[in-house]
Design an enzyme around this catalytic site. Structure first.
Site, PDB file in Angstrom:
ATOM      1  CE1 TYR A 141      -3.362  -2.848   0.647  1.00 10.67           C
ATOM      2  CE2 TYR A 141      -4.623  -0.819   0.761  1.00 10.67           C
ATOM      3  CZ  TYR A 141      -4.575  -2.187   0.606  1.00 10.67           C
ATOM      4  OH  TYR A 141      -5.745  -2.891   0.418  1.00 10.67           O
ATOM      5  CE  LYS A 191       3.035 -18.097  -2.025  1.00 17.72           C
ATOM      6  NZ  LYS A 191       2.225 -19.331  -2.121  1.00 17.72           N
ATOM      7  CG  ASP A 223      -0.823 -20.798  -0.861  1.00 15.70           C
ATOM      8  OD1 ASP A 223      -0.421 -20.748   0.320  1.00 15.70           O
ATOM      9  OD2 ASP A 223      -0.183 -21.372  -1.775  1.00 15.70           O
ATOM     10  CG  ASP A 247      -7.999  -5.264   1.082  1.00 19.54           C
ATOM     11  OD1 ASP A 247      -9.019  -4.826   1.648  1.00 19.54           O
ATOM     12  OD2 ASP A 247      -7.833  -5.223  -0.160  1.00 19.54           O
ATOM     13  CG  ASP A 251     -13.516  -7.821   1.216  1.00 22.24           C
ATOM     14  OD1 ASP A 251     -13.356  -7.121   2.235  1.00 22.24           O
ATOM     15  OD2 ASP A 251     -13.962  -7.365   0.141  1.00 22.24           O
TER      16      ASP A 251
HETATM   17  C1  IPM Z   1     -10.659  -1.763   3.129  1.00 23.14           C
HETATM   18  C2  IPM Z   1     -10.788  -1.168   1.756  1.00 23.14           C
HETATM   19  C3  IPM Z   1      -9.643  -0.182   1.516  1.00 23.14           C
HETATM   20  C4  IPM Z   1      -8.341  -0.951   1.620  1.00 23.14           C
HETATM   21  C5  IPM Z   1      -9.747   0.601   0.194  1.00 23.14           C
HETATM   22  C6  IPM Z   1     -11.054   1.322   0.059  1.00 23.14           C
HETATM   23  C7  IPM Z   1      -8.600   1.551   0.013  1.00 23.14           C
HETATM   24  O1  IPM Z   1     -10.843  -2.162   0.780  1.00 23.14           O
HETATM   25  O2  IPM Z   1     -10.665  -1.003   4.113  1.00 23.14           O
HETATM   26  O3  IPM Z   1     -10.562  -2.992   3.240  1.00 23.14           O
HETATM   27  O4  IPM Z   1      -7.879  -1.555   0.632  1.00 23.14           O
HETATM   28  O5  IPM Z   1      -7.735  -0.945   2.704  1.00 23.14           O
HETATM   29 MN    MN Z   2     -10.935  -4.193   1.595  1.00 18.60          MN
END
Ligand code: IPM
Ligand code: MN
Length: 369
Positions: A141, A191, A223, A247, A251
């Site tokens: 990032y 990794k 993985d 990240d 999700d």
């Molecule tokens: C999160 C989001 C952010 C990230 C984006 C919106 C920059 O996906 O908070 O998980 O990648 O950190």
């Molecule tokens: Mn995210």
């Protein structure tokens, strides 16, 4: 208790869900006799439209001056054509850097009443209670150098994944300390069979682990972790990982909770703590009053728990959410069965607010006998 909370509604569904979180916080303040000062500011695409910048100076100054920041969501297709450093997301990344929080806590819990909602089989998600500790400031990032090179009609692009020992140590400590308050287990995800950053990550985390003999540490490649999270989520307690892996995996783990709309997060360790639901701006459903505000409301609960150390108030919110879900109220993303009452975002906020009063009454009755 007095708290100064900066609200950053942001883009897409952000304003709808933060409005409900504020409503819940206000109700809690009224019940418990606290004073919460809310100050709203623009960030992301909303701020680009207003001021030309995704993080206006007034917004940043207000955040730095606050006890905590509660953010909705960032991102809008309207700005997809802009270079990375001018997009709405750049405002969020630079806010995170300025506030300095490096540990992003993302709890993933399978509520028994929502077990049927997950696309995973109920016996797999049952009992899942994971805390992701995602490193939030380093890695790909922010690593330099980065860029796009256009040469002879062809382009290439590059990013740098970089971590220092100090950056790994400080986030590892948060993971181990969190594990001590929970079930005493940390799984570090990397990794290390391919990346030097991951080798440094693994040796550093193992060294920090020696300071926490009560905590059991294991390591997984990212993985394999992606697979175990979906096949056997209840084996995890705390998952510690770097920025991009965290990240992606958080999700993925949201399907265990039933919907990304359920997930909350809190970023700690810096000058001012920042709380935000994990879901994005969801432009396709924005303004339709059908977003799930529970991620934002749980983020408000995290704010009370972590920043204000108000455990009773935070667990009142948890209890109000449970009551509301048990009564069958669902936003569209978590609705499945015929017994569900599908309600909108504002209605869900209203229900939680009412349930809070009920929770307070129950506590009062309990203490009175
Ligand atoms: C999160 C989001 C952010 C990230 C984006 C919106 C920059 O996906 O908070 O998980 O990648 O950190
Ligand atoms: Mn995210």
């Amino acid at each position: 208790m007095q708290l100064r909370i900066v609200i950053l509604p942001g883009d897409g569904v952000g304003p709808e869900v933060t409005e409900q979180a504020v409503r819940v916080l206000q109700e809690l303040a009224d019940i418990h006799g606290h004073v919460f000062h809310f100050e709203e500011h623009a960030v992301g695409g909303d701020a680009i439209r207003e001021t030309g910048s995704p993080l206006p100076r007034a917004t940043l100054e207000a955040c730095l001056d606050a006890d905590a920041v509660l953010l909705g969501a960032i991102g809008s297709p309207e700005f997809d054509h802009l270079p990375i450093n001018q997009r709405p997301e750049a405002g969020l990344l630079s806010l995170r850097r300025s506030l300095g929080g490096f540990a992003n806590l993302r709890p993933v819990i399978s509520h028994a009443v929502l077990a049927e909602v997950s696309p995973l089989r109920p016996h797999i998600v049952a009992g899942t209670d994971i805390l992701f500790v995602r490193e939030l400031l380093g890695g790909l990032y922010s690593g330099e150098p980065r860029g796009i090179i256009a040469q002879n009609g062809s382009s290439s692009a590059y990013n740098t994944m970089r971590y220092s020992v100090a950056e790994i140590e400080r986030v590892a400590r948060i993971a181990f300390e969190s594990a001590m308050q929970r079930r005493g287990k940390v799984t570090s995800v990397d990794k290390a069979n391919v990346l030097e950053t991951s080798q440094l990550w693994r040796t550093t985390v193992s060294r920090v682990a020696a300071e926490y003999p009560e905590v059991a540490l294991d390591h997984l490649y990212v993985d394999a972790a992606a697979m175990h999270i979906i096949t056997n989520p209840s084996r995890f307690d705390v998952i510690l990982t770097e920025n991009l892996f965290g990240d992606i995996l958080s999700d993925e783990a949201a399907v265990i909770a039933g919907s990304l709309g359920m997930l909350a997060s809190g970023t700690v360790g810096g000058l001012v703590d920042l709380f935000e639901p994990v879901h994005g701006s969801a432009p396709d459903i924005a303004g339709k009053d059908c977003a799930n505000p529970l991620g934002a409301i749980c983020s408000a609960a995290m704010l009370l728990r972590h920043t204000a150390r108000a455990e009773n108030e935070a667990s009142d919110i948890d209890a109000a959410i449970n009551l509301t879900l048990e009564a069958g109220y669902r936003t569209a993303d978590i609705a499945r069965g015929p017994g569900d009452y599908v309600i909108g975002c504002a209605d869900m906020g209203q229900r939680i607010t009412e349930a809070l009063a009920e929770v307070a009454d129950m506590r009062y009755a309990y203490h009175a006998v």
